[in-house]
Design an enzyme around this catalytic site. Sequence first.
Site, PDB file in Angstrom:
ATOM      1  N   LYS A  75       0.825  -1.506   0.152  1.00 25.13           N
ATOM      2  CA  LYS A  75      -0.140   0.255   0.278  1.00 25.13           C
ATOM      3  C   LYS A  75       0.929   1.685   0.118  1.00 25.13           C
ATOM      4  O   LYS A  75       2.072   1.169   0.027  1.00 25.13           O
ATOM      5  CB  LYS A  75      -0.859  -0.089   1.311  1.00 25.13           C
ATOM      6  CG  LYS A  75      -1.935  -0.957   0.845  1.00 25.13           C
ATOM      7  CD  LYS A  75      -3.294  -1.004   1.764  1.00 25.13           C
ATOM      8  CE  LYS A  75      -4.512  -1.643   1.727  1.00 25.13           C
ATOM      9  NZ  LYS A  75      -4.940  -2.124   2.330  1.00 25.13           N
TER      10      LYS A  75
ATOM     11  N   ARG B 295      -3.443 -10.100   4.720  1.00 22.92           N
ATOM     12  CA  ARG B 295      -4.034 -10.416   3.419  1.00 22.92           C
ATOM     13  C   ARG B 295      -3.144 -10.081   2.587  1.00 22.92           C
ATOM     14  O   ARG B 295      -2.677  -8.332   3.017  1.00 22.92           O
ATOM     15  CB  ARG B 295      -5.944  -9.141   3.455  1.00 22.92           C
ATOM     16  CG  ARG B 295      -6.392  -9.064   1.893  1.00 22.92           C
ATOM     17  CD  ARG B 295      -7.530  -8.523   1.697  1.00 22.92           C
ATOM     18  NE  ARG B 295      -8.102  -7.973   0.715  1.00 22.92           N
ATOM     19  CZ  ARG B 295      -7.497  -7.512  -0.490  1.00 22.92           C
ATOM     20  NH1 ARG B 295      -6.328  -6.376  -0.559  1.00 22.92           N
ATOM     21  NH2 ARG B 295      -8.066  -7.719  -1.579  1.00 22.92           N
TER      22      ARG B 295
HETATM   23  N1  HH2 Z   1      -8.278  -3.790   0.994  1.00 16.17           N
HETATM   24  C1  HH2 Z   1      -7.967  -3.304  -0.367  1.00 16.17           C
HETATM   25  C2  HH2 Z   1      -9.193  -4.293  -0.708  1.00 16.17           C
HETATM   26  N2  HH2 Z   1      -9.271  -4.651   0.564  1.00 16.17           N
HETATM   27  N3  HH2 Z   1     -10.403  -6.126   2.501  1.00 16.17           N
HETATM   28  C3  HH2 Z   1      -9.213  -6.552   3.562  1.00 16.17           C
HETATM   29  N4  HH2 Z   1     -10.263  -6.906   4.755  1.00 16.17           N
HETATM   30  N5  HH2 Z   1      -8.825  -4.998   4.756  1.00 16.17           N
HETATM   31  C4  HH2 Z   1      -7.672  -4.625   3.300  1.00 16.17           C
HETATM   32  O1  HH2 Z   1      -6.864  -4.051   3.663  1.00 16.17           O
HETATM   33  C5  HH2 Z   1      -7.861  -4.348   1.993  1.00 16.17           C
HETATM   34  C6  HH2 Z   1      -9.454  -5.295   1.920  1.00 16.17           C
HETATM   35  C7  HH2 Z   1      -6.736  -2.745  -1.002  1.00 16.17           C
HETATM   36  O2  HH2 Z   1      -6.528  -3.481  -1.977  1.00 16.17           O
HETATM   37  P1  HH2 Z   1      -5.734  -4.580  -3.194  1.00 16.17           P
HETATM   38  O3  HH2 Z   1      -6.755  -5.484  -3.475  1.00 16.17           O
HETATM   39  O4  HH2 Z   1      -4.971  -4.790  -3.431  1.00 16.17           O
HETATM   40  O5  HH2 Z   1      -6.616  -3.198  -3.977  1.00 16.17           O
HETATM   41  P2  HH2 Z   1      -7.835  -3.386  -5.091  1.00 16.17           P
HETATM   42  O6  HH2 Z   1      -8.863  -2.243  -4.001  1.00 16.17           O
HETATM   43  O7  HH2 Z   1      -8.047  -2.123  -5.662  1.00 16.17           O
HETATM   44  O8  HH2 Z   1      -8.394  -4.595  -5.762  1.00 16.17           O
END
Ligand code: HH2
Length: 284
Positions: A227, A262
Amino acid sequence: MHWHHATGTLSLDKPRIFGIVNVTPDSFSDGGRLQTVDDARRLIDQLLAEGADGVDVGGESTRPQGATPVSVDEELRRVVPVIDAAVRDHPGVLISIDTVKARVATECAAVGASIVNDVSAFRLDPQMGGACARAGVGVVLMHSRGDVADMATFAHATYGDDPVSEIVAELCTAVERASAAGIPAERVVLDPGVGFSKRSAQSIAALRELNRIAAIGRPVMVGVSRKRFIGELTGVTTPAHRVAGTVGANVMALERGARLFRVHDVRPNREALDVAWAILDGRS
Ligand code: HH2
């Protein structure tokens, strides 16, 4: 501690890792990487081989540069075939569906998802609590403010002197929402929502004071992987290169009470968390 979900319980007597499977064209760090179901299957094979305890499948991005909300049908079209394939390839695999929509949660539970990871903690879809209660899934209630398009921006990142007290209060409200919908406490995991409606200093404060979130009494998940705050602290501009910073943040979160992680990069996090846990816990 145990986390109850739709197909059993996950013991949290050691760190548990969920590998990220983003079936989205616009995710911030790996959007567009998975073009086909076979691409997703190969990624899932890899995440599990590297030591993931489960996979978190998402079909709608919340990226900071203004995510585009996705229709229910499009989200289902992206995620259901991937969950179907994962269940066929790896019977018994623990699957979490990352969605804010009740219909997506219900249909994914029907094809084998045991956990619903809602980054809005049931704020955005009034049907979500009931849907999760009926499906018997475990739930991740993540702290955020605003809607899908702006929750990962600073639009709602306004806090007083003690941001963590506000995060704790809003997570307690989410726990009450889940309980009112009929979800037993043993099914609930809480997440501070690193980078969601938080400037980097606020995300770092949430990690530093993660004990206060753990003190609510439910297991804690963190999603720090690749992040922005890690980029700001390290100067590493390419998200996929932020692995070492991610590992550092996860180890500190473990020490402060997180038990679920995660991540995109399973192997380095698995190794680091297992070693950190042996030292912390006194068992090896
Ligand atoms: N962060 C993201 C998405 N889902 N769920 C939980 N429980 N906690 C988090 O910190 C979290 C989440 C964002 O990350 P990512 O999936 O890599 O990116 P995107 O939102 O662009 O799909």
